[in-house]
Design a protein around this motif. Structure first.
Motif, PDB file in Angstrom:
ATOM      1  N   ASP A  75       0.875  -1.164   0.000  1.00  0.00           N
ATOM      2  CA  ASP A  75       0.000   0.000   0.000  1.00  0.00           C
ATOM      3  C   ASP A  75       0.914   1.215   0.000  1.00  0.00           C
ATOM      4  OD1 ASP A  75      -2.336   1.507   0.053  1.00  0.00           O
ATOM      5  OD2 ASP A  75      -2.405   1.542   2.240  1.00  0.00           O
ATOM      6  N   LYS A  76       0.837   1.976  -1.075  1.00  0.00           N
ATOM      7  CA  LYS A  76       1.726   3.127  -1.254  1.00  0.00           C
ATOM      8  C   LYS A  76       3.195   2.724  -1.089  1.00  0.00           C
ATOM      9  CE  LYS A  76      -1.893   6.235   0.081  1.00  0.00           C
ATOM     10  NZ  LYS A  76      -2.503   6.985   1.137  1.00  0.00           N
ATOM     11  N   LYS A  77       3.554   1.652  -1.731  1.00  0.00           N
ATOM     12  CA  LYS A  77       4.919   1.114  -1.789  1.00  0.00           C
ATOM     13  C   LYS A  77       5.427   0.547  -0.463  1.00  0.00           C
ATOM     14  CE  LYS A  77       6.238   3.818  -5.754  1.00  0.00           C
ATOM     15  NZ  LYS A  77       7.209   4.632  -6.411  1.00  0.00           N
ATOM     16  N   ARG A  78       4.563   0.474   0.549  1.00  0.00           N
ATOM     17  CA  ARG A  78       4.948  -0.123   1.840  1.00  0.00           C
ATOM     18  C   ARG A  78       4.378  -1.524   1.934  1.00  0.00           C
ATOM     19  NH1 ARG A  78       3.149   2.900   6.660  1.00  0.00           N
ATOM     20  NH2 ARG A  78       4.287   1.226   7.633  1.00  0.00           N
ATOM     21  N   ARG A 108      -3.646   0.224  -9.527  1.00  0.00           N
ATOM     22  CA  ARG A 108      -4.007   1.400  -8.733  1.00  0.00           C
ATOM     23  C   ARG A 108      -3.336   2.611  -9.349  1.00  0.00           C
ATOM     24  NH1 ARG A 108      -3.333   2.009  -2.219  1.00  0.00           N
ATOM     25  NH2 ARG A 108      -4.827   3.678  -1.994  1.00  0.00           N
ATOM     26  N   LYS A 151     -10.580   3.822   1.298  1.00  0.00           N
ATOM     27  CA  LYS A 151      -9.658   3.898   0.166  1.00  0.00           C
ATOM     28  C   LYS A 151     -10.397   4.021  -1.161  1.00  0.00           C
ATOM     29  CE  LYS A 151      -5.991   1.439   2.484  1.00  0.00           C
ATOM     30  NZ  LYS A 151      -5.065   2.517   2.673  1.00  0.00           N
TER      31      LYS A 151
END
Length: 184
Positions: A75-78, A108, A151
């Motif tokens: 999620d958001k590169k994490r 996304r 989200k």
């Protein structure tokens, strides 16, 4: 079978980790029977090689995720955890990492339209067929938490495409009601 995510509170949240023996699927390998089996399975389900690489799909052969194709979830590169599909006749078919609280985004890109599916393979099929025209999200079950719902607020059109089994039909009704209440 309903594949709901971990509903622990933030205080109980476990730091997710990939299986200790996780290996990326870099390509078919005629000398490694498990890697070859994983590639054959994924390609047989219509998943393309570029999707396998882009989503960092891998394999685990020991421990809790033994004999499973592993789909890391970001999620958001994490890194947020993983979901894993068995390659052998073993239950459960799908296994989630401990502490997993977010769904799997096949696509996304911030498009206006979102298609919500239960499973990873459905979301990847949408990505494969519709490409950059829509975002695709696998909620890894048929339930939608408030956290996951938050989200989706930026989408002007949301299509719910769950399985046709009893849990999926109930999920469509429940999710439709929730989205309608929220004005989505």
């Amino acid at each position: 079978q309903d594949l709901t995510l971990d509903d622990s509170t933030p205080e109980e949240k476990i730091r997710p980790e990939l299986p200790s023996d996780f290996q990326l699927l870099r390509g078919p390998d005629e000398y490694d029977e498990w890697v070859q089996l994983a590639w054959d399975y994924l390609l047989g389900r219509g998943i393309r090689e570029d999707q396998i690489r882009r989503h960092r799909v891998g394999l685990s052969l020991i421990g809790r995720a033994r004999g499973r194709i592993v789909f890391p979830i970001y999620d958001k590169k994490r890194f947020q955890g993983y979901t894993a599909r068995t390659l052998i006749d073993r239950e459960p078919k799908w296994l989630h990492s401990k502490g997993l609280r977010v769904p799997f985004w096949a696509s996304r890109k911030g498009r206006e339209e979102l298609i919500v599916t239960e499973g990873v393979f459905d979301a990847l099929a949408i990505e494969r067929v519709l490409g950059d025209r829509v975002d695709a999200l696998a909620i890894l079950g048929s339930n939608l938490s408030e956290e996951r719902l938050s989200k989706m607020t930026s989408y002007s059109k949301i299509t719910i495409w769950l399985d046709s089994d009893q849990a999926g039909r109930k999920g469509v009704i429940d999710l439709g009601s929730i989205l309608e209440e929220k004005g989505e």
